[in-house]
Scaffold this active site. Sequence first.
Site, PDB file in Angstrom:
ATOM      1  N   LYS A 160     -20.970   5.151  19.325  1.00  0.00           N
ATOM      2  CA  LYS A 160     -20.649   3.562  19.676  1.00  0.00           C
ATOM      3  C   LYS A 160     -19.978   2.606  18.790  1.00  0.00           C
ATOM      4  O   LYS A 160     -20.259   1.664  18.663  1.00  0.00           O
ATOM      5  CB  LYS A 160     -21.880   2.855  19.815  1.00  0.00           C
ATOM      6  CG  LYS A 160     -22.715   3.667  21.311  1.00  0.00           C
ATOM      7  CD  LYS A 160     -23.997   3.082  21.344  1.00  0.00           C
ATOM      8  CE  LYS A 160     -25.184   3.444  20.116  1.00  0.00           C
ATOM      9  NZ  LYS A 160     -26.524   2.950  20.384  1.00  0.00           N
ATOM     10  N   ASP A 195     -33.986   4.214  21.026  1.00  0.00           N
ATOM     11  CA  ASP A 195     -33.936   3.242  22.075  1.00  0.00           C
ATOM     12  C   ASP A 195     -34.522   3.891  23.257  1.00  0.00           C
ATOM     13  O   ASP A 195     -35.250   3.103  24.060  1.00  0.00           O
ATOM     14  CB  ASP A 195     -32.692   2.355  22.230  1.00  0.00           C
ATOM     15  CG  ASP A 195     -31.598   3.110  22.619  1.00  0.00           C
ATOM     16  OD1 ASP A 195     -31.618   4.462  22.414  1.00  0.00           O
ATOM     17  OD2 ASP A 195     -30.433   2.381  22.651  1.00  0.00           O
TER      18      ASP A 195
HETATM   19  C1  GLC Z   1     -25.621   6.530  21.908  1.00  0.00           C
HETATM   20  C2  GLC Z   1     -26.573   6.890  20.726  1.00  0.00           C
HETATM   21  C3  GLC Z   1     -27.705   7.371  21.276  1.00  0.00           C
HETATM   22  C4  GLC Z   1     -28.424   5.976  21.971  1.00  0.00           C
HETATM   23  C5  GLC Z   1     -27.465   5.722  23.039  1.00  0.00           C
HETATM   24  C6  GLC Z   1     -27.936   4.242  23.765  1.00  0.00           C
HETATM   25  O1  GLC Z   1     -25.563   7.587  22.998  1.00  0.00           O
HETATM   26  O2  GLC Z   1     -25.866   8.162  20.335  1.00  0.00           O
HETATM   27  O3  GLC Z   1     -28.826   7.545  20.225  1.00  0.00           O
HETATM   28  O4  GLC Z   1     -29.682   6.236  22.406  1.00  0.00           O
HETATM   29  O5  GLC Z   1     -26.349   5.549  22.677  1.00  0.00           O
HETATM   30  O6  GLC Z   1     -27.904   3.257  22.874  1.00  0.00           O
END
Ligand code: GLC
Length: 457
Positions: A160, A195
């Site tokens: 991200k 999360d």
């Molecule tokens: C990305 C991260 C993951 C997280 C997701 C949503 O895929 O790698 O850990 O849960 O974003 O935020």
Amino acid sequence: MPSKMTHQTNMVEKRLNSLQCELKDYEQVMQLMNENMKKGLKEQPDISADLKMYITYVRSLPNGSEVGKFLALDLGGTNLRVLLLELIDGQVLLKSSIYSIAENTMIGPGKELFSHIAACIQQFVEREGLENEDLPMGFTFSFPCKQFGLKKSHLVNWTKGFKCDGVEGEDIVTLLHNAIAEQKLLVRCVAVINDTVGAMVACAHLDQDCQIGIILGTGTNACYMENTTKIEKWREDNTIRQHGEGVIINTEWGAFGNNGCLDFITTEYDKAVDQMSKNPGEQIYEKMISGMYLGEVARQVLVKLIQDGILFKGHLSNRLRTPMAFYTKYLSEIESEEEHELDNLKQVLDELHVMEYSLTDCVIVRRVCEAVSTRAAYLAAAGVAALLERVEKSFVTIAVDGSLYRYHPTFHSKMTDMIGQLLPHRKFRLKLSNDGSGIGAALVAAISTQMTIATLA
Ligand code: GLC
């Protein structure tokens, strides 16, 4: 002679064709997801398995009896949130502050990122008058982590848009505690969660059918409660396995497709988005679904249509030429209004400095947004369907959080519809888990401290 409008519509449909998959494609995605999940749970996980299926060490779900005062930290997008939660009789009282993370902190040295986090915690505890309280803290750190316990979690790789040096391969809690010690704070982190786990745990607090947690926000990911007997790579206490107990698995499904298994549906637009990203070749499924990328997929299509001379009389504004300038929130805004109301759409075109446009242009822009978001919702649904097949319960609540799901007008209904088509025999519901990340972290902190107290007693 076909009319100009029909010709334009045909050309648009031709450009959108590759984004419109059929039911059998989604069935294949579901099946591939299932196979990849199994590979990720193997004793020696196949290196080519895209889904890492990390064991989270969260084994119990809350039951509403948790009590106490906890801090929570939520890092996963462009903001950091610090929360104070008080759990009383199944209720959650919450206070929180949001602190932004500057773009250069997201890609700077890891030490600076953690110092910034500690400084934000300090500001928060001072504001709340908690300087002298030794509060347990749950940390929602939403990146792929290999966990070795509830408070031992090594970052595998950034996603991200984050790329801070010196954090990959390191223990997040140690980095956080070092930064906290420098600020001379009393806070101690007792649990690190993803999360998705936060969303699931927060929802399960009030809904015992909750077995799956999904995030559809900046990124996308899913977790679910797995039976330890089905986790071949389980190396912990065997009695847990003998009793057939469960543990939450963080699938990290955003990486699905990295091994090329989604090539049969990826389009030229997806390839362009991937190439210009900070992590080419990685997080392929995420780039077709989540908020960080959907707007850019739509922009890629719009630019092609402009270059074809079909849209805006072939005029490409400088703003629309700029990568990432078409935000995912535009999809939600445009699709939120009735087709004949063009207020939001006009506002978006204004922000993109598109000066001249016809009614047909407006129809085309909306059509592009719908094609991109519908595919995203259906793809996410295929993933959820694969998880429902693993969970095998007669009724399952799926906790969902994230700005895309929350603000997009039809994401929920399209997902529900596609899951129903893929699994007509399963009963489920998708439920918004508001504030899941923060509340979930505090609940896991509560469960873990209460478990420790119980073990000591
Ligand atoms: C990305 C991260 C993951 C997280 C997701 C949503 O895929 O790698 O850990 O849960 O974003 O935020």
